[in-house]
Design a protein around this motif. Structure first.
Motif, PDB file in Angstrom:
ATOM      1  N   UNK A 297       0.042  38.209 -15.505  1.00  0.00           N
ATOM      2  CA  UNK A 297      -1.028  37.219 -15.601  1.00  0.00           C
ATOM      3  C   UNK A 297      -0.600  35.915 -14.943  1.00  0.00           C
ATOM      4  N   UNK A 298      -1.552  35.292 -14.258  1.00  0.00           N
ATOM      5  CA  UNK A 298      -1.283  34.056 -13.528  1.00  0.00           C
ATOM      6  C   UNK A 298      -2.381  33.045 -13.807  1.00  0.00           C
ATOM      7  N   UNK A 299      -1.987  31.804 -14.054  1.00  0.00           N
ATOM      8  CA  UNK A 299      -2.963  30.722 -14.179  1.00  0.00           C
ATOM      9  C   UNK A 299      -2.269  29.424 -13.788  1.00  0.00           C
ATOM     10  N   UNK A 300      -2.962  28.291 -13.991  1.00  0.00           N
ATOM     11  CA  UNK A 300      -2.384  26.999 -13.610  1.00  0.00           C
ATOM     12  C   UNK A 300      -2.423  26.037 -14.789  1.00  0.00           C
ATOM     13  N   UNK A 301      -1.648  24.982 -14.673  1.00  0.00           N
ATOM     14  CA  UNK A 301      -1.640  23.951 -15.720  1.00  0.00           C
ATOM     15  C   UNK A 301      -3.034  23.356 -15.897  1.00  0.00           C
ATOM     16  N   UNK A 302      -3.714  23.086 -14.795  1.00  0.00           N
ATOM     17  CA  UNK A 302      -5.020  22.431 -14.900  1.00  0.00           C
ATOM     18  C   UNK A 302      -6.060  23.345 -15.540  1.00  0.00           C
ATOM     19  N   UNK A 303      -5.945  24.645 -15.351  1.00  0.00           N
ATOM     20  CA  UNK A 303      -6.871  25.567 -16.006  1.00  0.00           C
ATOM     21  C   UNK A 303      -6.580  25.639 -17.504  1.00  0.00           C
ATOM     22  N   UNK A 304      -5.296  25.639 -17.865  1.00  0.00           N
ATOM     23  CA  UNK A 304      -4.948  25.572 -19.288  1.00  0.00           C
ATOM     24  C   UNK A 304      -5.555  24.346 -19.947  1.00  0.00           C
ATOM     25  N   UNK A 305      -5.456  23.199 -19.276  1.00  0.00           N
ATOM     26  CA  UNK A 305      -5.962  21.957 -19.855  1.00  0.00           C
ATOM     27  C   UNK A 305      -7.484  21.894 -19.830  1.00  0.00           C
ATOM     28  N   UNK A 306      -8.105  22.576 -18.862  1.00  0.00           N
ATOM     29  CA  UNK A 306      -9.562  22.642 -18.851  1.00  0.00           C
ATOM     30  C   UNK A 306     -10.078  23.343 -20.098  1.00  0.00           C
ATOM     31  N   UNK A 307      -9.372  24.360 -20.526  1.00  0.00           N
ATOM     32  CA  UNK A 307      -9.762  25.068 -21.736  1.00  0.00           C
ATOM     33  C   UNK A 307      -9.393  24.288 -22.983  1.00  0.00           C
ATOM     34  N   UNK A 308      -8.253  23.609 -22.949  1.00  0.00           N
ATOM     35  CA  UNK A 308      -7.719  22.931 -24.131  1.00  0.00           C
ATOM     36  C   UNK A 308      -8.539  21.709 -24.525  1.00  0.00           C
ATOM     37  N   UNK A 309      -8.871  20.858 -23.552  1.00  0.00           N
ATOM     38  CA  UNK A 309      -9.534  19.608 -23.918  1.00  0.00           C
ATOM     39  C   UNK A 309     -10.859  19.376 -23.201  1.00  0.00           C
ATOM     40  N   UNK A 310     -11.290  20.361 -22.430  1.00  0.00           N
ATOM     41  CA  UNK A 310     -12.537  20.183 -21.699  1.00  0.00           C
ATOM     42  C   UNK A 310     -13.535  21.269 -22.024  1.00  0.00           C
ATOM     43  N   UNK A 311     -14.017  21.929 -21.003  1.00  0.00           N
ATOM     44  CA  UNK A 311     -14.993  23.006 -21.149  1.00  0.00           C
ATOM     45  C   UNK A 311     -14.776  23.947 -19.973  1.00  0.00           C
ATOM     46  N   UNK A 312     -13.919  24.940 -20.147  1.00  0.00           N
ATOM     47  CA  UNK A 312     -13.534  25.816 -19.052  1.00  0.00           C
ATOM     48  C   UNK A 312     -14.734  26.563 -18.490  1.00  0.00           C
ATOM     49  N   UNK A 313     -15.675  26.915 -19.349  1.00  0.00           N
ATOM     50  CA  UNK A 313     -16.864  27.624 -18.872  1.00  0.00           C
ATOM     51  C   UNK A 313     -17.672  26.784 -17.901  1.00  0.00           C
ATOM     52  N   UNK A 314     -17.964  25.548 -18.290  1.00  0.00           N
ATOM     53  CA  UNK A 314     -18.741  24.651 -17.421  1.00  0.00           C
ATOM     54  C   UNK A 314     -18.000  24.359 -16.126  1.00  0.00           C
ATOM     55  N   UNK A 315     -16.691  24.137 -16.218  1.00  0.00           N
ATOM     56  CA  UNK A 315     -15.905  23.811 -15.032  1.00  0.00           C
ATOM     57  C   UNK A 315     -15.781  25.018 -14.094  1.00  0.00           C
ATOM     58  N   UNK A 316     -15.724  26.213 -14.658  1.00  0.00           N
ATOM     59  CA  UNK A 316     -15.680  27.418 -13.836  1.00  0.00           C
ATOM     60  C   UNK A 316     -16.994  27.620 -13.095  1.00  0.00           C
ATOM     61  N   UNK A 317     -18.091  27.474 -13.805  1.00  0.00           N
ATOM     62  CA  UNK A 317     -19.407  27.616 -13.180  1.00  0.00           C
ATOM     63  C   UNK A 317     -19.632  26.542 -12.123  1.00  0.00           C
ATOM     64  N   UNK A 318     -19.075  25.343 -12.368  1.00  0.00           N
ATOM     65  CA  UNK A 318     -19.270  24.246 -11.427  1.00  0.00           C
ATOM     66  C   UNK A 318     -18.681  24.515 -10.063  1.00  0.00           C
TER      67      UNK A 318
END
Length: 412
Positions: free
Chosen positions: A271-292
């Motif tokens: 599995x591979x991801x990035x720090x910014x994607x982790x933080x998008x889920x942690x304190x933001x809204x990963x769904x909205x940011x992914x769709x954006x």
């Protein structure tokens, strides 16, 4: 923020509001037991929000914010008032300081309405209670309304009366952990091996790791898992070594700028991801940011794109926000958009003119402010994404970078 301190973004933000000369700064000094704020009888002494990190018992690590007067006047005063209202976007607990000899005016009423609209816990504090002779009566100085009666206090910054009660009341409003998702805890188990890929180039800060890297390492330690930090240039050999020993890393986390290279050398079964994607889920809204990120395909010549960062820093000649991201968008879309840049607290309330907002990972913003910025875009139907998701989309590995989060991978 040093490595041995709680990051500002993880502290409870306690903001003090009020009119000029209501005694906000004096109350702050009394509550903290320190001369954190400048005190003066001259109106408008506090001209910009003042931030101070400290330990405040029994709350623990907090960020105390002193704001300019909400009744400031003139063209410059209006800008100061705007700054005060901007602080609401990051406020976890609000303290409204009112001069007991004047009482609530339209300025306080307007601010109280904003507290309620934003669901910010707040306390109404009548300061200068030492100037009142006799018994303080609720009939003379009523709380704002019956629902707020329990959150109304009379204090004196001058003689300290009521300050202990105020501190207890602040502590009682301590917010629960509102993070829907942990940073990494649900992705790994004890003794799992997590490889963190951190390029060391001229853009890397000297002598330290950046905040997302620090926080991720700490979160891995708390899980009892194993973290191995490598540069992108050593990743291929590192993976080959572990796999030759039949040791399979649970997860590889990379700096977004190295996404393409890291993906090319990391076997598909890891599995591979990035720090910014982790933080998008942690304190933001990963769904909205992914769709954006999908809005990239609709960008045309002259479209306005906002590149927003949550902090201010010295920019390198190849700065990611002002140089690399715009160049990636130009190349991917084959267009020449109009780029607008903001940093720190300067995020516009009105984003309706933009076709896309691209935000940094938001490591320096607290959860409330990051979600406010995302909500601004969502409510105005403007797509928003972040650096890491955008780079993954452009390099064609967004689906892969979301494999640790199948519920969000379905949005693609």
């Amino acid at each position: 923020m040093g490595m041995n301190q709680t990051p500002a973004s993880e502290r409870i933000h306690i903001s003090f509001f009020g009119k000029r000369n209501a005694g906000k700064s004096s109350v702050i000094n009394a509550v903290t037991g320190q001369d954190l704020a400048i005190v003066s009888n001259i109106k408008g002494t506090t001209t910009d929000p003042v931030y101070k990190t400290m330990e405040l018992l029994p709350l623990g690590p907090v960020m105390v914010i002193d704001t300019p007067g909400i009744d400031d006047e003139g063209e410059l005063g209006a800008l100061r008032v705007k700054k005060s209202y901007q602080v609401l976007n990051k406020t976890d607990i609000a303290i409204l300081v009112v001069d007991v000899l004047i009482g609530i005016t339209e300025h306080e009423e307007a601010l109280i309405q904003r507290f309620q609209e934003k669901n910010i816990p707040w306390i109404l504090v009548y300061n200068k209670a030492d100037l009142i002779s006799g018994e303080v009566s609720g009939a003379v100085f009523p709380p704002h309304d019956d629902a707020d009666a329990g959150n109304t206090l009379f204090v004196s910054a001058a003689d300290g009366s009521g300050i202990h009660e105020l501190k207890e009341k602040i502590a009682s409003l301590k917010p629960e952990d509102t993070h829907k998702y942990p940073l990494i805890r649900d992705l790994i188990s004890p003794l799992d091996l997590v490889i963190l890929v951190i390029p060391i180039d001229k853009a890397a800060p000297k002598g330290r790791l950046i905040l997302p890297q620090q926080q991720t390492i700490r979160a891995i330690l708390e899980c009892g898992a194993l973290s191995l930090v490598v540069r992108d240039t050593e990743l291929k050999d590192t993976l080959e070594y572990f796999l030759s020993k039949d040791i399979h890393p649970r997860l590889v986390i990379t700096d977004s700028q190295a996404f393409a290279q890291v993906s090319s050398v990391t076997p598909k079964e890891i599995s591979l991801t990035s720090f910014s994607i982790l933080f998008a889920r942690y304190k933001g809204d990963l769904g909205t940011l992914t769709e954006g990120a999908a809005a990239l395909k609709n960008i045309k010549h002259g479209d306005k794109i906002l590149i927003a960062e949550g902090c201010t820093h010295h920019r390198q000649c190849d700065d990611i926000g002002t140089v690399k991201i715009p160049n990636m968008i130009r190349k991917f879309t084959g267009t020449e958009p109009e780029f607008v840049f903001t940093s720190g607290t300067e995020f516009p309330d009105d984003v309706s003119d933009y076709k896309l907002v691209v935000h940094c990972g938001g490591c320096m913003l607290n959860e409330r402010e990051m979600k406010y910025r995302i909500a601004c875009c969502r409510d105005q139907k403007v797509p928003i994404t972040n650096y890491g998701i955008l780079i993954a989309r452009i390099t064609g590995i967004l689906s892969r970078s979301l494999t640790p989060f199948p519920e969000f991978q379905k949005l693609l």
